[in-house]
Design a protein around this motif. Structure first.
Motif, short mmCIF file in Angstrom:
data_model
loop_
_atom_site.label_atom_id
_atom_site.label_comp_id
_atom_site.label_asym_id
_atom_site.label_seq_id
_atom_site.Cartn_x
_atom_site.Cartn_y
_atom_site.Cartn_z
N ASP A 1 0.80 -1.22 0.00
CA ASP A 1 0.00 0.00 0.00
C ASP A 1 0.83 1.27 0.00
OD1 ASP A 1 -2.55 -0.99 -0.12
OD2 ASP A 1 -2.96 -0.84 2.02
N ALA B 1 1.70 -5.72 -3.55
CA ALA B 1 0.42 -5.19 -4.04
C ALA B 1 -0.31 -6.26 -4.84
CB ALA B 1 0.65 -3.94 -4.88
N LYS C 1 -1.91 -8.69 -2.35
CA LYS C 1 -3.12 -8.11 -1.79
C LYS C 1 -4.30 -8.24 -2.74
CE LYS C 1 -3.59 -3.75 -2.20
NZ LYS C 1 -3.35 -2.28 -2.09
N GLN C 2 -4.10 -7.85 -4.00
CA GLN C 2 -5.21 -7.89 -4.96
C GLN C 2 -5.57 -9.31 -5.33
OE1 GLN C 2 -6.68 -4.99 -5.54
NE2 GLN C 2 -8.33 -6.10 -6.56
N LEU D 1 -7.83 -10.57 -2.59
CA LEU D 1 -9.17 -9.99 -2.68
C LEU D 1 -9.95 -10.61 -3.83
CD1 LEU D 1 -8.33 -6.23 -2.01
CD2 LEU D 1 -9.51 -7.80 -0.46
N ASN D 2 -9.29 -10.84 -4.95
CA ASN D 2 -9.98 -11.46 -6.09
C ASN D 2 -10.33 -12.91 -5.81
OD1 ASN D 2 -9.96 -9.15 -7.68
ND2 ASN D 2 -8.03 -9.63 -8.64
N ASN E 1 -5.51 -11.72 3.74
CA ASN E 1 -4.16 -11.23 3.46
C ASN E 1 -3.61 -10.55 4.70
OD1 ASN E 1 -1.94 -10.84 1.64
ND2 ASN E 1 -2.49 -8.67 1.50
N ARG F 1 -8.46 -8.51 5.31
CA ARG F 1 -7.09 -8.01 5.40
C ARG F 1 -6.77 -7.68 6.85
NH1 ARG F 1 -6.72 -2.81 1.64
NH2 ARG F 1 -4.50 -3.00 2.15
#
Length: 257
Positions: A147, A161, A164-165, A168-169, A183, A238
């Motif tokens: 971040d 990063a 993280k994504q 989330l996906n 995460n 998260r």
């Protein structure tokens, strides 16, 4: 009484289990009665961990960058360790702090292969089994660097990063499958992380933690444990953690001489 999940029913697959967050998580789950599959590249450390944790620990010598070896190893895990329902995709590293124009490109490649591809390979190899067995939990190891940028961390931060994504996906991809995804995003934590980043220069690594109180590997392991033992209807998306002595960096302003 609030009903959390019983870790004695967990079989936990942990990559990067030979040091730092991974080793601390292995100990935390073993203490709670879980079965552990400890994965790492250093055989002597795996043997020491297995001796320490006992018969509830199974070890696999493996480099997560090797997709074929990972898939083969997962398929060969013996019962009862094959009933995996918690995956901690922890293996990762940072290399160097040089500016982008001066960095060793092989450091960038190693970080992408480990932090990005290694996480992808781990999740892809284990997720179908979690779904087939009725659910479970995927935990990825991110970083505050995913971040917040800082000099010299262009590819390391970008890799985190991605993690993280990706996590989330995954939450969307496993909707309705009873698989949770979390995460974990640590900041300053004193482990072998900086020794690896500085390529074995322990003195330089130690200076990174001088005169401050960093988080420990056990702090991060406790967050992982908490997220996975929450009731099954709760998903912690998260967890971003920083040492109390750490805060957000000021904006970098270039000033001419």
């Amino acid at each position: 009484m609030y009903q959390t999940l019983d870790p004695r029913n967990f079989t936990v697959f942990i990559t990067g289990a030979t040091s730092g967050f991974g080793a601390a998580a292995a100990r935390r789950y073993a203490e709670a009665g879980s079965r552990i599959i400890a994965v790492g590249r250093r055989q002597e450390r795996l043997e020491a961990l297995e001796k320490e944790l006992g018969e509830r620990c199974h070890t696999v010598e493996l480099d997560v960058r090797d997709r074929a070896a990972l898939e083969t190893a997962v398929a060969a895990i013996p019962a009862p360790f094959d009933a995996i329902n918690v995956v901690l995709a922890n293996a990762g590293l940072a290399l160097g702090l040089q500016p982008a124009a001066e960095t060793d490109i092989t450091d960038w490649e190693t970080m992408v292969e480990t932090n990005v591809k290694g996480v992808m390979y781990t999740v892809r190899a284990l997720l179908p089994g979690l779904i087939a067995r009725g659910g479970g939990h995927i935990v990825t190891m991110g970083s505050v660097a995913g971040d917040y940028s800082y000099p010299g961390a262009s590819v390391y931060g970008a890799s985190k990063a991605f993690v993280k994504q990706f996590a989330l996906n995954l939450r969307s991809d496993v909707q309705g499958k009873k698989v949770r995804v979390t995460n974990i995003e640590p900041g300053l934590a004193e482990t072998e992380f900086s020794v690896v980043r500085y390529k074995g220069d322990a003195e330089r690594a130690a200076k990174h933690y001088e005169r401050t109180q960093s988080m420990t590997a056990e702090d991060i392991a406790e967050a992982v444990f908490w997220a996975t033992t929450m009731p099954a209807h709760v998903n912690i998306n998260r967890i971003q953690m920083m040492a109390t002595t750490q805060a957000f960096a000021p904006f970098d302003i270039y000033r001419e001489d």
